[in-house]
Write an enzyme that holds these catalytic residues in place. Structure first.
Site, short mmCIF file in Angstrom:
data_model
loop_
_atom_site.label_atom_id
_atom_site.label_comp_id
_atom_site.label_asym_id
_atom_site.label_seq_id
_atom_site.Cartn_x
_atom_site.Cartn_y
_atom_site.Cartn_z
N HIS A 1 -2.86 6.90 3.37
CA HIS A 1 -3.35 5.63 2.81
C HIS A 1 -4.73 5.35 3.41
O HIS A 1 -4.93 5.45 4.62
CB HIS A 1 -2.37 4.51 3.15
CG HIS A 1 -2.91 3.14 2.84
ND1 HIS A 1 -3.61 2.88 1.68
CD2 HIS A 1 -2.85 1.97 3.53
CE1 HIS A 1 -3.96 1.60 1.67
NE2 HIS A 1 -3.52 1.03 2.78
N ASN B 1 -10.13 -0.17 0.97
CA ASN B 1 -8.67 -0.15 0.86
C ASN B 1 -8.27 -0.70 -0.51
O ASN B 1 -8.43 -1.89 -0.77
CB ASN B 1 -8.07 -0.99 1.99
CG ASN B 1 -6.55 -1.00 1.97
OD1 ASN B 1 -5.92 -0.64 0.97
ND2 ASN B 1 -5.95 -1.42 3.06
N CYS C 1 0.82 -1.23 0.00
CA CYS C 1 0.00 0.00 0.00
C CYS C 1 0.85 1.28 0.00
O CYS C 1 0.32 2.37 -0.17
CB CYS C 1 -0.96 -0.01 1.17
SG CYS C 1 -1.96 -1.50 1.23
N1 COA Z 1 -17.97 -7.65 11.36
C1 COA Z 1 -18.56 -7.67 12.55
N2 COA Z 1 -17.91 -7.91 13.69
C2 COA Z 1 -16.58 -8.12 13.62
C3 COA Z 1 -15.89 -8.12 12.40
C4 COA Z 1 -16.63 -7.87 11.23
N3 COA Z 1 -16.08 -7.84 10.01
N4 COA Z 1 -14.60 -8.35 12.62
C5 COA Z 1 -14.47 -8.52 13.95
N5 COA Z 1 -15.67 -8.37 14.57
C6 COA Z 1 -15.97 -8.42 15.99
C7 COA Z 1 -14.98 -9.25 16.75
O1 COA Z 1 -15.37 -10.61 16.80
C8 COA Z 1 -15.01 -8.60 18.11
O2 COA Z 1 -16.15 -9.04 18.80
P1 COA Z 1 -16.14 -9.23 20.41
O3 COA Z 1 -15.87 -7.87 20.98
O4 COA Z 1 -17.50 -9.75 20.69
O5 COA Z 1 -15.04 -10.21 20.67
C9 COA Z 1 -15.22 -7.13 17.81
O6 COA Z 1 -15.81 -7.09 16.51
C10 COA Z 1 -13.94 -6.33 17.78
O7 COA Z 1 -12.98 -7.04 16.98
P2 COA Z 1 -11.52 -6.52 16.77
O8 COA Z 1 -10.74 -7.52 15.99
O9 COA Z 1 -10.99 -6.05 18.09
O10 COA Z 1 -11.82 -5.27 15.84
P3 COA Z 1 -10.91 -4.03 15.57
O11 COA Z 1 -11.49 -2.84 16.19
O12 COA Z 1 -9.46 -4.32 15.82
O13 COA Z 1 -11.10 -3.87 14.00
C11 COA Z 1 -9.94 -4.22 11.94
C12 COA Z 1 -10.65 -4.88 13.14
C13 COA Z 1 -9.39 -5.31 11.03
C14 COA Z 1 -10.95 -3.38 11.20
C15 COA Z 1 -8.79 -3.32 12.48
O14 COA Z 1 -8.00 -4.05 13.37
C16 COA Z 1 -7.93 -2.79 11.37
O15 COA Z 1 -8.38 -2.02 10.54
N6 COA Z 1 -6.62 -3.15 11.35
C17 COA Z 1 -5.73 -2.72 10.30
C18 COA Z 1 -5.96 -3.53 9.06
C19 COA Z 1 -5.37 -2.89 7.84
O16 COA Z 1 -5.39 -1.72 7.67
N7 COA Z 1 -4.86 -3.74 6.94
C20 COA Z 1 -4.34 -3.32 5.68
C21 COA Z 1 -3.07 -2.59 5.86
S1 COA Z 1 -2.50 -1.94 4.35
#
Ligand code: COA
Length: 314
Positions: free
Chosen positions: A238, A268, A116
Site C-alpha cells: 500500500h 495515498n 486502504c
Molecule cells: N509539513 C512540514 N512539517 C511538518 C508537517 C508537514 N506536513 N507535519 C508535521 N511537521 C513537523 C512537525 O511539527 C514536527 O516538527 P518538530 O520536530 O519541530 O516538532 C516534525 O515535522 C515531525 O513531525 P512528526 O509528526 O513526528 O512527523 P512524522 O515523521 O511522524 O511524519 C506522517 C508524519 C503523518 C507523515 C507519518 O507519521 C505517517 O506517514 N504516518 C502514517 C500515516 C498514514 O499512512 N496514514 C494513512 C494510513 S492508510
C-alpha cells in the site's frame, strides 16, 4: 488459517487499467496555502505530487473501461462487479451500481469498504465468486480521498489523493496461491472519518502499527502459499508512506528494488493504491509469466490484507 482447496476453480487477470484524479497538485502548491514545504513532504513521505478531482464513478469507469478493452470482452458477459472504496459518491446506492450502468454491465454489483486494504479484500472476494461459478468478475479499487480531506490540515492534506485501478478476472489457470484478511476494530479511533467530516489521524500510531500488521499479514500469506521471501519477484505494498514501505520490506527481507512504487506520483489513494502500483510495474515490464507477486495493504479499521498471486496463472 484458511487454505485454498486444491481443486478449487481458479482465475487470473486478463485485462487492467488505471486512472488518476483530474488535476495535478505539487508539494509546492500545498506549501502556498499551508505551513509545509516540498523537502519535508518528499523526505517524510516520499510524495512529490498527487492528482485530485473527478467523481468516484468517473474514475472507476475510466480505469475499468481500459481493463475491459484490454481483456477484449463484451461488458454484458461480466458476471459480477466488486468495487473497493471508502469514498462512494453517495451513501446509497453503492457507486458500483452507477458504474455497472455506465459500463453496460448486466450483473450484480457491490461496494467493499476495507479502507486502504480494500483492493485485496475485493480481490479475494472476486476469486471466491469465480470459485462459485462466475466466469468473469470486474474488480475495481477507487478512492476520492480529496473529498474527505481537510485542505487546511497539513497532517493529512500532504498525504491523500484520488485514483482508480481496475482488473478483469477470468476463470482459467489460477493465480491466487495464498491470502490473508485481517482487522482490529480496537484501533478504530486512530484513523477515521465521520459522515460529513474529514479524515482524523494519529499519524505516529498509524505508522507504528502499519509496519507490524503489514509484515504479519504478508507472512501469513506466504505461509499459506508455501513460499519464502526470496521467491517474491515483486512486492506491491500500500502506497501510504515510503518509510512505512521501506521498514516493512526490511522486516520481510524483500529488497526495496523489488517493491512496486508510485507514491511519488500518486500520494495515498487508498483502495486504488495497490492496483495503481501493481499495473504500473506490470506495464513497465517488471513482471513476467510465472513470477510471484505479493500484494499487502493496511488501513483504517485497522485492516490489513495480503495476497500472493502467480502472474498469468498456473
Ligand atoms: N509539513 C512540514 N512539517 C511538518 C508537517 C508537514 N506536513 N507535519 C508535521 N511537521 C513537523 C512537525 O511539527 C514536527 O516538527 P518538530 O520536530 O519541530 O516538532 C516534525 O515535522 C515531525 O513531525 P512528526 O509528526 O513526528 O512527523 P512524522 O515523521 O511522524 O511524519 C506522517 C508524519 C503523518 C507523515 C507519518 O507519521 C505517517 O506517514 N504516518 C502514517 C500515516 C498514514 O499512512 N496514514 C494513512 C494510513 S492508510
Amino acid at each position: 488459517m484458511p487454505q485454498i482447496p486444491k481443486d478449487v476453480r481458479g482465475a487470473r487477470f486478463t485485462g487492467w487499467g488505471t486512472a488518476l484524479g483530474r488535476r495535478t497538485v505539487t508539494n509546492d502548491d500545498l506549501a502556498a496555502t499551508m505551513d509545509t514545504n516540498d523537502a519535508w513532504i518528499r523526505e517524510r513521505t516520499g510524495i512529490h505530487r498527487r492528482h485530485i478531482g473527478g467523481t468516484n464513478a468517473e474514475l472507476s469507469v475510466e480505469s475499468a473501461g481500459r481493463a475491459i478493452a484490454m481483456a477484449g470482452i463484451d461488458p454484458a458477459s461480466i458476471d459480477a462487479l466488486v468495487l473497493a472504496t471508502t469514498t462512494p459518491d453517495r451513501a446509497v446506492p453503492a457507486t458500483s451500481a452507477t458504474v455497472q450502468n455506465a459500463l453496460g454491465l448486466r450483473c450484480g454489483a457491490f461496494d467493499v469498504n476495507a479502507a486502504c486494504s480494500g483492493f485485496v479484500y475485493a480481490l479475494v472476494n472476486a476469486h471466491g465468486l469465480v470459485a462459485m461459478g462466475a466466469e468473469r468478475v470486474l474488480l475495481i479499487g477507487t478512492d476520492i480521498l480529496s473529498r474527505i480531506t481537510d485542505w487546511t490540515d497539513r497532517n493529512t492534506a500532504v498525504l491523500f489523493a484520488d485514483g482508480s485501478g481496475a482488473a478483469v478476472l477470468e476463470a482459467g489457470p489460477g493465480q491466487l496461491l495464498g491470502w490473508d484478511l485481517d482487522a482490529d476494530g480496537s484501533a478504530e479511533d486512530i484513523l477515521y472519518c465521520d459522515h460529513g467530516g474529514f479524515i482524523q489521524m494519529d499519524g505516529k500510531e498509524v505508522f507504528r502499527r502499519a509496519v507490524r500488521i503489514m509484515v504479519d499479514s504478508a507472512q501469513k500469506s506466504m505461509a499459506h502459499a508455501g513460499v519464502k521471501a526470496e521467491d517474491i519477484a515483486l512486492i506491491v505494498p500500500h502506497q501510504a508512506n515510503i518509510r512505512i514501505i521501506s521498514a516493512a520490506c526490511e522486516r520481510l527481507e524483500v529488497p526495496m528494488e523489488r517493491a512496486a512504487m508510485v507514491i511519488h506520483e500518486t500520494g495515498n489513494t487508498s483502495s486504488a493504491s495497490i492496483p495503481l502500483a501493481l499495473f504500473d510495474a506490470v506495464d513497465a515490464g517488471r513482471v513476467k509469466q510465472g513470477d510471484l507477486v505479493l500484494m499487502v495493504g493496511f488501513g483504517a479499521g485497522m485492516t490489513a490484507a495480503s495476497a500472493i498471486i502467480e502472474w498469468g496463472g498456473r
